[in-house]
Scaffold this motif. Structure first.
Motif, mmCIF file in Angstrom:
data_model
loop_
_atom_site.group_PDB
_atom_site.id
_atom_site.type_symbol
_atom_site.label_atom_id
_atom_site.label_comp_id
_atom_site.label_asym_id
_atom_site.label_seq_id
_atom_site.Cartn_x
_atom_site.Cartn_y
_atom_site.Cartn_z
ATOM 1 N N ILE A 148 0.477 -0.973 -0.383
ATOM 2 C CA ILE A 148 0.333 0.143 0.212
ATOM 3 C C ILE A 148 1.010 1.360 0.430
ATOM 4 C CG2 ILE A 148 -1.647 0.841 1.583
ATOM 5 C CD1 ILE A 148 -2.271 -1.751 -0.105
ATOM 6 N N GLN A 149 1.648 0.999 1.100
ATOM 7 C CA GLN A 149 3.027 2.627 0.876
ATOM 8 C C GLN A 149 3.382 2.577 -0.424
ATOM 9 O OE1 GLN A 149 4.635 4.098 3.954
ATOM 10 N NE2 GLN A 149 4.581 5.355 2.024
ATOM 11 N N SER A 150 3.593 1.669 -1.255
ATOM 12 C CA SER A 150 4.550 2.155 -2.574
ATOM 13 C C SER A 150 3.911 2.356 -3.532
ATOM 14 C CB SER A 150 5.143 0.693 -3.614
ATOM 15 O OG SER A 150 4.932 0.871 -4.319
ATOM 16 N N PRO A 151 2.487 2.180 -3.801
ATOM 17 C CA PRO A 151 1.189 2.996 -4.787
ATOM 18 C C PRO A 151 1.744 4.356 -4.138
ATOM 19 C CG PRO A 151 0.122 1.670 -4.149
ATOM 20 C CD PRO A 151 1.561 1.189 -3.712
ATOM 21 N N LEU A 152 0.648 5.140 -3.307
ATOM 22 C CA LEU A 152 1.382 6.065 -2.095
ATOM 23 C C LEU A 152 2.066 6.983 -2.622
ATOM 24 C CD1 LEU A 152 -1.367 4.943 1.006
ATOM 25 C CD2 LEU A 152 -2.481 6.742 -1.654
ATOM 26 N N GLY A 153 3.713 6.585 -2.636
ATOM 27 C CA GLY A 153 4.699 7.447 -2.900
ATOM 28 C C GLY A 153 4.874 7.953 -1.488
ATOM 29 N N ALA A 154 5.910 8.781 -1.101
ATOM 30 C CA ALA A 154 5.657 9.533 -0.167
ATOM 31 C C ALA A 154 5.519 11.165 0.755
ATOM 32 C CB ALA A 154 7.226 10.407 -0.773
ATOM 33 N N ASP A 155 4.082 10.941 -0.122
ATOM 34 C CA ASP A 155 2.578 11.897 0.405
ATOM 35 C C ASP A 155 2.603 11.730 1.739
ATOM 36 O OD1 ASP A 155 3.931 13.733 -1.234
ATOM 37 O OD2 ASP A 155 2.136 13.812 -2.550
ATOM 38 N N PHE A 156 1.867 10.036 2.082
ATOM 39 C CA PHE A 156 1.106 9.179 2.574
ATOM 40 C C PHE A 156 2.679 8.199 3.679
ATOM 41 C CE2 PHE A 156 -1.600 10.282 -0.055
ATOM 42 C CZ PHE A 156 -2.870 10.783 0.601
ATOM 43 N N GLU A 157 1.829 8.076 4.807
ATOM 44 C CA GLU A 157 3.094 7.145 5.746
ATOM 45 C C GLU A 157 1.575 6.101 5.843
ATOM 46 O OE1 GLU A 157 5.853 7.216 8.832
ATOM 47 O OE2 GLU A 157 4.525 8.321 9.581
ATOM 48 N N VAL A 158 2.397 5.121 6.144
ATOM 49 C CA VAL A 158 1.044 4.055 6.452
ATOM 50 C C VAL A 158 2.477 2.710 7.015
ATOM 51 C CG1 VAL A 158 -0.262 1.366 5.013
ATOM 52 C CG2 VAL A 158 0.643 3.415 3.234
ATOM 53 N N LEU A 159 1.417 2.737 8.368
ATOM 54 C CA LEU A 159 1.773 1.554 9.181
ATOM 55 C C LEU A 159 0.730 0.537 9.479
ATOM 56 C CD1 LEU A 159 2.290 4.679 12.219
ATOM 57 C CD2 LEU A 159 4.195 3.179 10.083
ATOM 58 N N ALA A 160 1.697 -0.523 9.911
ATOM 59 C CA ALA A 160 1.171 -1.523 10.171
ATOM 60 C C ALA A 160 0.604 -1.058 11.619
ATOM 61 C CB ALA A 160 1.092 -2.755 10.180
ATOM 62 N N ALA A 161 -0.384 -1.490 12.371
ATOM 63 C CA ALA A 161 -0.885 -0.877 13.822
ATOM 64 C C ALA A 161 -1.600 -1.224 14.519
ATOM 65 C CB ALA A 161 -1.680 0.783 13.800
ATOM 66 N N PRO A 162 -2.280 -1.413 15.768
ATOM 67 C CA PRO A 162 -3.280 -2.216 16.648
ATOM 68 C C PRO A 162 -4.676 -1.539 16.292
ATOM 69 C CG PRO A 162 -1.443 -1.632 18.051
ATOM 70 C CD PRO A 162 -0.880 -1.218 16.157
ATOM 71 N N MET A 163 -5.602 -1.743 16.881
ATOM 72 C CA MET A 163 -6.607 -1.493 16.972
ATOM 73 C C MET A 163 -7.640 -1.756 17.149
ATOM 74 S SD MET A 163 -7.476 -0.419 12.535
ATOM 75 C CE MET A 163 -5.199 0.910 12.211
ATOM 76 N N SER A 164 -9.158 -1.238 17.157
ATOM 77 C CA SER A 164 -9.861 -2.600 17.988
ATOM 78 C C SER A 164 -12.045 -2.246 16.939
ATOM 79 C CB SER A 164 -9.970 -1.600 19.572
ATOM 80 O OG SER A 164 -11.130 -1.159 19.865
ATOM 81 N N SER A 165 -11.760 -2.894 16.581
ATOM 82 C CA SER A 165 -13.510 -3.285 15.757
ATOM 83 C C SER A 165 -14.804 -3.565 17.388
ATOM 84 C CB SER A 165 -13.149 -4.757 15.007
ATOM 85 O OG SER A 165 -11.866 -4.926 14.997
ATOM 86 N N GLN A 166 -15.060 -3.077 16.461
ATOM 87 C CA GLN A 166 -16.447 -3.950 17.204
ATOM 88 C C GLN A 166 -17.975 -4.602 16.151
ATOM 89 O OE1 GLN A 166 -18.503 0.486 17.846
ATOM 90 N NE2 GLN A 166 -19.454 0.698 16.079
ATOM 91 N N ILE A 167 -18.826 -4.960 16.881
ATOM 92 C CA ILE A 167 -19.379 -6.025 16.861
ATOM 93 C C ILE A 167 -20.589 -5.276 15.308
ATOM 94 C CG2 ILE A 167 -21.285 -7.707 17.508
ATOM 95 C CD1 ILE A 167 -19.430 -8.249 19.737
ATOM 96 N N GLY A 168 -21.448 -4.347 16.264
ATOM 97 C CA GLY A 168 -21.724 -3.309 15.217
ATOM 98 C C GLY A 168 -22.988 -3.466 15.822
ATOM 99 N N SER A 169 -24.247 -2.721 14.543
ATOM 100 C CA SER A 169 -25.616 -2.825 15.203
ATOM 101 C C SER A 169 -26.641 -3.500 16.285
ATOM 102 C CB SER A 169 -26.172 -4.160 13.812
ATOM 103 O OG SER A 169 -25.711 -3.806 12.261
ATOM 104 N N GLY A 170 -25.632 -2.964 17.654
ATOM 105 C CA GLY A 170 -26.122 -2.444 18.436
ATOM 106 C C GLY A 170 -25.786 -4.070 18.997
ATOM 107 N N ALA A 171 -25.192 -4.407 18.718
ATOM 108 C CA ALA A 171 -24.892 -5.985 19.463
ATOM 109 C C ALA A 171 -23.842 -5.949 20.632
ATOM 110 C CB ALA A 171 -24.310 -6.996 18.551
ATOM 111 N N LEU A 172 -23.822 -6.015 21.974
ATOM 112 C CA LEU A 172 -22.981 -5.786 22.613
ATOM 113 C C LEU A 172 -22.302 -4.759 22.155
ATOM 114 C CD1 LEU A 172 -21.286 -9.665 22.143
ATOM 115 C CD2 LEU A 172 -23.011 -8.996 24.336
ATOM 116 N N PRO A 173 -22.428 -3.618 23.009
ATOM 117 C CA PRO A 173 -22.155 -2.169 22.330
ATOM 118 C C PRO A 173 -20.638 -2.345 23.179
ATOM 119 C CG PRO A 173 -23.310 -1.773 23.194
ATOM 120 C CD PRO A 173 -24.087 -3.131 23.448
ATOM 121 N N GLN A 174 -20.819 -2.301 24.218
ATOM 122 C CA GLN A 174 -19.926 -2.232 24.958
ATOM 123 C C GLN A 174 -18.095 -3.131 24.727
ATOM 124 O OE1 GLN A 174 -20.695 0.774 26.861
ATOM 125 N NE2 GLN A 174 -19.936 -0.311 28.474
ATOM 126 N N HIS A 175 -18.348 -3.747 23.383
ATOM 127 C CA HIS A 175 -17.138 -4.897 23.832
ATOM 128 C C HIS A 175 -16.225 -4.370 22.189
ATOM 129 C CE1 HIS A 175 -15.512 -8.905 24.035
ATOM 130 N NE2 HIS A 175 -15.096 -9.173 23.221
#
Ligand SMILES: *Cc1c(COP(=O)(O)O)cnc(C)c1O
Length: 481
Positions: free
Chosen positions: A376-403
């Motif tokens: 992804i970094q290669s086509p985006l070139g020097a204008d953007f910086e791409v990192l592999a990073a931890p993040m957090s997903s949610q289930i969605g649609s009101g299911a277990l909103p706290q989780h």
């Protein structure tokens, strides 16, 4: 052609253009009338531009006209509903169609689309049947209920219960459960629509048994409990359990209906997800009717399922509203094989797409992010910086909103504040043949990879070269290396 002298009279004739080889080829691809209509519309636009003095003389060259006509035809042939990449971090995303279905469902829908089916035919008796019968037995087995019916979605299920069983009478509900679910499902509005009189009891944070008991009277048609699925009230709170309300409802001879919303059919805590009350639990605790969605935690097609006492389900089926809210053969075709997967719970994490997505190991997500980062970094070139990073997903649609589900993905930022615009990148990703949808937060574009199937990884990576900001970058970076 001299720009100064170009006029509408210089536009080639329709007949001449139709015989150009490029347009002849288009005729065999799209048919004569579509090519003719598109050509005429394009020439009309050229004529107006010429009159306004705004046309490039090159635009009159037959080849240029053929290319423009071909692009217009391709644009109108493209279907509006397209596959996208859900990198939003929300697994059950209502705007993206919620649960993805397993192959068994895809095959059954394909069969039902291309063959006559026994939708309302009782094959044993040779008589007219009830379409609910296709899934009723499985639903009863999975939930412990006596009977079941299926409508368009959970909102429709609630509307049907209220309208068929409580019209012109009172329904008692706790103030703490008068919910609004995204996309204009507001319980008080549904009640008004159903012609039901809302009898609110308790307060926003606390409702007690005595509140229900005092409100019950000769006008009461139903007690309704709604699972507050998309929010949580913390602190000084009280609500009355189904197990406590069930005997009260029974004593007064009125049904206790529960709208569960997300409606898990199985205890998800065995796989480390939070313990969400199951439909079977609520039936066992004494609810007379339980309504839930087909495309939330169940992992099936959009549908509203109601299970409960046979005599009440019969009344729901007899309502004219049931006819208006009934599901199509496609929904039933998709629902039945999904329910069948629940017969073998141990294998659900491999076979039910939703559960597979919710349970993807963090390590697999991290490896995927690391594999994709340089691509992804290669086509985006020097204008953007791409990192592999931890993040957090949610289930969605009101299911277990706290989780929150620990996840991994790509984090894209502008390399320097004045370079690469994230807004432009986000827009360009949406314009791809298969749009990529992420989430902008803290001046970064987050692309959560939880919903990127390994089989789709190549299709995901190869598209980035098509971005306008990728022009030249891939070549340059290969030359650099
Ligand atoms: C999601 C939800 C609904 C609406 O369900 P649909 O299937 O989207 O119509 C209704 N009630 C509750 C409690 C919900 O969580």
């Amino acid at each position: 052609m001299d720009a100064a002298r170009t006029s509408a009279a210089d536009i080639p004739s329709v007949d001449r253009l139709l015989n150009e080889p490029a347009l002849t080829a288009l005729r065999s691809e799209y048919g004569r009338s579509a090519v003719l209509d598109t050509l005429r519309a394009h020439l009309e636009q050229l004529r107006r531009a010429l009159l306004a003095g705004a046309a490039d003389p090159m635009a009159l060259a037959p080849d240029t006209i053929a290319t423009a006509v071909s692009e217009r035809l391709a644009a109108t042939a493209r279907l509006q509903l397209r596959a996208v990449f859900n990198c939003s971090g929300t697994v059950l995303h209502t705007h993206l169609g919620r649960a993805l279905l397993p192959n068994e469902a895809v095959e059954a829908v394909g069969m039902a689309l291309t063959h006559p089916v026994n939708l309302e035919l009782d094959l044993k008796g040779g008589r007219r049947g009830e379409r609910d019968a296709l899934v009723e037995e499985r639903l009863c087995e999975l939930t412990g209920a006596e009977a079941a019916t299926v409508v368009n979605n959970d909102a429709a299920a609630v509307l049907l219960m209220l309208s068929a069983l409580a019209a012109r009478r009172e329904v008692i509900i706790s103030r703490g459960e008068l919910v609004e679910i995204g996309g204009s499902f507001r319980l008080p509005d549904i009640m008004r629509q159903a012609g039901v009189k809302l009898r609110e009891v308790g307060t926003t944070n606390r409702t007690h048994f005595a509140d229900y008991a005092q409100a019950l009277g000769s006008k009461t048609a139903m007690l309704l409990k709604v699972h507050t699925s998309n929010y949580v009230i913390h602190g000084f709170t009280a609500s009355v359990a189904v197990s406590a309300l069930a005997p009260l409802a029974r004593t007064h001879g009125v049904p206790l209906a529960v709208d569960l919303g997300s409606g898990a059919l199985i205890d998800l805590s065995r796989w480390g997800l939070p313990a969400e009350v199951t439909v079977r639990d609520v039936v066992a605790l004494g609810a007379d009717l339980v309504a839930f969605s087909g495309d939330k935690l169940l992992g099936g097609p959009q549908a509203g399922i109601i299970v409960g006492r046979a005599e009440l389900i019969r009344k729901l089926r007899a309502s004219p509203l049931k006819r208006a809210l009934r599901v199509s053969k496609l929904v039933l075709a998709a629902l039945e094989p999904v329910l069948a997967l629940y017969r073998w719970p141990e294998r659900l994490p491999e076979r039910l797409t939703l559960l597979r997505q919710l349970l993807r190991p963090l390590e697999e997500l991290q490896l995927q992010a690391q594999r994709l980062r340089p691509r992804i970094q290669s086509p985006l070139g020097a204008d953007f910086e791409v990192l592999a990073a931890p993040m957090s997903s949610q289930i969605g649609s009101g299911a277990l909103p706290q989780h929150e589900l620990p996840s991994y993905g790509l984090l894209i930022g502008a390399a320097k504040p004045q370079r690469g615009s994230l807004t432009a990148l986000e827009r360009a990703l949406r314009a791809l043949p298969r749009p990529i949808l992420g989430r902008v937060a803290d001046q970064k574009l987050q692309l959560d990879l939880r919903c990127l199937d390994l089989a789709d990884e190549e299709a995901f990576a190869s598209q980035w070269a098509l971005l306008p900001m990728a022009r030249g970058n891939s070549r340059r970076s290969t030359e650099d290396s």
